[in-house]
Design an enzyme around this catalytic site. Structure first.
Site, PDB file in Angstrom:
ATOM      1  N   THR A  39      19.220  26.955  54.264  1.00 17.09           N
ATOM      2  CA  THR A  39      19.696  28.349  54.295  1.00 17.09           C
ATOM      3  C   THR A  39      18.555  29.353  54.144  1.00 17.09           C
ATOM      4  O   THR A  39      18.582  30.433  54.736  1.00 17.09           O
ATOM      5  CB  THR A  39      20.713  28.551  53.141  1.00 17.09           C
ATOM      6  OG1 THR A  39      21.776  27.620  53.326  1.00 17.09           O
ATOM      7  CG2 THR A  39      21.268  29.949  53.109  1.00 17.09           C
ATOM      8  N   ASP A  59      19.594  21.702  58.942  1.00 20.46           N
ATOM      9  CA  ASP A  59      20.482  21.862  57.798  1.00 20.46           C
ATOM     10  C   ASP A  59      20.317  20.544  57.054  1.00 20.46           C
ATOM     11  O   ASP A  59      20.355  19.473  57.661  1.00 20.46           O
ATOM     12  CB  ASP A  59      21.921  22.018  58.318  1.00 20.46           C
ATOM     13  CG  ASP A  59      22.902  22.317  57.202  1.00 20.46           C
ATOM     14  OD1 ASP A  59      22.906  21.576  56.199  1.00 20.46           O
ATOM     15  OD2 ASP A  59      23.672  23.287  57.335  1.00 20.46           O
ATOM     16  N   SER A  60      20.118  20.582  55.739  1.00 15.93           N
ATOM     17  CA  SER A  60      19.730  19.339  55.060  1.00 15.93           C
ATOM     18  C   SER A  60      20.826  18.285  55.057  1.00 15.93           C
ATOM     19  O   SER A  60      20.554  17.121  54.778  1.00 15.93           O
ATOM     20  CB  SER A  60      19.243  19.625  53.636  1.00 15.93           C
ATOM     21  OG  SER A  60      20.318  19.872  52.775  1.00 15.93           O
ATOM     22  N   THR A  62      19.703  23.019  50.254  1.00 15.33           N
ATOM     23  CA  THR A  62      20.036  22.615  48.885  1.00 15.33           C
ATOM     24  C   THR A  62      20.976  21.414  48.823  1.00 15.33           C
ATOM     25  O   THR A  62      20.992  20.700  47.824  1.00 15.33           O
ATOM     26  CB  THR A  62      20.715  23.782  48.121  1.00 15.33           C
ATOM     27  OG1 THR A  62      21.870  24.194  48.861  1.00 15.33           O
ATOM     28  CG2 THR A  62      19.771  24.942  47.949  1.00 15.33           C
ATOM     29  N   ASP A  63      21.754  21.202  49.914  1.00 15.34           N
ATOM     30  CA  ASP A  63      22.805  20.180  49.815  1.00 15.34           C
ATOM     31  C   ASP A  63      22.265  18.785  49.518  1.00 15.34           C
ATOM     32  O   ASP A  63      22.863  18.037  48.751  1.00 15.34           O
ATOM     33  CB  ASP A  63      23.654  20.157  51.094  1.00 15.34           C
ATOM     34  CG  ASP A  63      24.563  21.373  51.171  1.00 15.34           C
ATOM     35  OD1 ASP A  63      24.750  22.028  50.131  1.00 15.34           O
ATOM     36  OD2 ASP A  63      25.082  21.672  52.268  1.00 15.34           O
TER      37      ASP A  63
HETATM   38  N1  ASP Z   1      23.812  23.280  54.113  1.00 14.44           N
HETATM   39  C1  ASP Z   1      22.610  23.928  53.691  1.00 14.44           C
HETATM   40  C2  ASP Z   1      21.534  22.864  53.601  1.00 14.44           C
HETATM   41  O1  ASP Z   1      21.584  22.061  52.736  1.00 14.44           O
HETATM   42  C3  ASP Z   1      22.799  24.582  52.384  1.00 14.44           C
HETATM   43  C4  ASP Z   1      21.562  25.215  51.788  1.00 14.44           C
HETATM   44  O2  ASP Z   1      20.486  25.247  52.320  1.00 14.44           O
HETATM   45  O3  ASP Z   1      21.711  25.762  50.698  1.00 14.44           O
HETATM   46  O4  ASP Z   1      20.664  22.855  54.453  1.00 14.44           O
END
Ligand code: ASP
Length: 476
Positions: free
Chosen positions: A17, A75-76, A107-108
């Site tokens: 994100t 996207d992780s 973050t995921d």
């Molecule tokens: N879905 C996103 C990811 O993990 C969420 C994030 O970055 O906070 O890439």
């Protein structure tokens, strides 16, 4: 500007994100967008400087950084083990040119990524700080600016030679952190280990928790084994589900159990299925579903898992446990028994072993043993003989073979133990002192003697991932 006051940081921008752009279909990654944003923000770039460089900090230090943008930005949730191997390789390739590394990541799956990197980067001696955000840098209200600035401040100014996760003013050890909130800015926590640092008006580092920098050269030991799984127990779990998860080709499973590592012990079919799997060589690791606390064997329902060959994950997080298991199973030269032993041993600060030798005890034991020797000895030879074990261990720690030869010629016993029950060979294995180990082995040192904690020199070599020493100790 004095060059000494510039730290050089490489930012590996993998996606997430943090750098996404707001589009009419929602947030989406966009090439070059993050760099363009950072360049336009005075906190991240001083226009008087030729390259991307921060303004000087309160201590007069600037951070000059380069951004390596991945293609595609991910996207992780779409990341796999290979993506983390690539990050580790990129760090290794650029290791000598930079003082520290920042990885921007979604973050995921960030806690899996930080765990994986902590294992794959063997002999890390520089900071690797992984961060991201819940709202992108391009949003008016966001957590990205704070997370980026905090990660840069720590990476550029403090020598914390670990894979860390920085989020919302806290620096966690990467293999201890977990994502605990899907939307709050305070999205990460580490239930069993205090943060390494907090960023407020001042940056306060808990130096006593920070690991020491490794002395040997950095190398990447990639995670290639993918046949691992995590299974969360639930009341009434069908035995067929367990059976299916444990089927070939699965080689390792993290069993997320209740409370202090408990599973139903009134369902013999469950224990039978687990026993069959461990007999086939599947490594099953017991981790608690709880956010805090550890696996203990004080309930009969926990003990029955140990009885069928399930090993304790101590206080490992499920994320760290899974990545550690995949990592160890990727080493072709480790036996299943060795994988099980190392799973229960602390190798990167990822777990707390139940019995930790206490430093003050160690020092007290040493001083009192020396005092005893001095009080009871009548001549210098006695003192010499009594101190040889400690002196030999000290010589081995410096791989000083000449000193070792002198002591062995002077009558020192190569299998004598120091105040922790360690032989010189234990120390050689811990310190990767190859020449000393070779000398000791040819002079009758026994690699199977156990120290106070029940560990052999082979265990120490396994823990230190000294693979050349390992084959020397095994005699092959
Ligand atoms: N879905 C996103 C990811 O993990 C969420 C994030 O970055 O906070 O890439």
């Amino acid at each position: 500007m004095d060059n000494d006051l510039i730290s050089h940081v490489l930012i590996l921008y993998t996606g997430g994100t943090i750098g996404m752009r707001i589009t009419d279909r929602g947030y989406a990654p966009a090439k070059g967008f993050l760099q363009q944003q950072l360049r336009s923000m005075p906190q991240f770039h001083d226009p008087s400087q030729p390259d991307l460089t921060t303004p000087p900090s309160r201590l007069g230090r600037r951070i000059r950084y380069q951004i390596k943008e991945y293609d595609p930005l991910l996207d992780s949730v779409n990341m796999e083990f290979e993506d983390w191997v690539q990050i580790a390789n990129d760090i290794a390739e650029n290791y000598d040119q930079f003082d520290a590394f920042i990885v921007l990541h979604g973050t995921d799956t960030m806690a899996y990524a930080t765990s994986a990197l902590s294992f794959m980067l063997v002999n890390l001696a520089k900071p690797v700080i992984v961060t991201g955000s819940q709202l992108p840098l391009g949003e008016v209200r966001n957590d990205a600016v704070e997370n980026m600035l905090g990660a840069l401040a720590i990476a550029g100014s403090y020598s914390i030679p670990e894979v860390c996760l920085f989020f919302r003013s806290k620096l966690f050890r990467g293999n201890r952190a977990r994502k605990v909130d899907a939307s709050a800015f305070d999205a990460f926590d580490s239930g069993n280990f205090a943060p390494l640092a907090r960023v407020g008006v001042d940056v306060s580092i808990q130096w006593s928790l920070v690991r020491l920098a490794a002395k040997n050269d950095l190398r990447v030991a990639p995670i290639i084994e993918k046949n691992v799984a995590a299974l969360r127990l639930f009341p009434g779990i069908p035995v067929a589900l367990l059976e299916n998860v444990l089927k070939e080709p699965i080689r390792g499973v993290i069993l997320e159990t209740f409370g202090a590592g408990n599973a139903p012990d009134n369902r013999p079919e469950i224990l039978r299925v687990l026993q069959e799997a461990t007999d086939r060589g599947v490594v099953i690791v017991n981790c608690t579903q709880c956010m805090r606390g550890r696996v203990k064997s004080h309930y009969a329902s926990g003990q029955s898992l140990a009885d069928v060959g399930v090993v304790s994950g101590h206080d490992l997080t499920p994320e760290a446990a899974l990545m550690k298991l995949a990592y160890l199973l990727s080493y072709a030269d480790l036996s299943i028994e060795e994988v099980k032993r190392v799973m229960q041993t602390n190798i990167r600060g990822e777990l707390t072993e139940e019995e930790q030798p206490h430093t003050s005890f160690r020092e007290r034991a040493f001083v009192s043993s020396v005092a005893q020797i001095l009080a009871s000895s009548r001549n210098i030879e006695d003192v010499e003989a009594a101190l040889y074990p400690v002196l030999m261990c000290a010589a081995v720690a410096n791989d000083d073979v000449e000193a070792l030869i002198r002591m062995v010629e002077g009558g020192a016993d190569v299998n004598a133990v120091d105040y922790e029950g360690r032989t010189p060979l234990h120390v050689a294995a811990m310190k990767n002192a190859f020449l000393s180990a070779k000398f000791l082995l040819t002079h009758g040192a026994d690699p199977l003697l156990t120290d106070r904690l029940g560990r052999t020199a082979i265990d120490e070599a396994l823990r230190m991932e000294s693979h050349s020493l390992l084959s020397l100790l095994r005699g092959r």
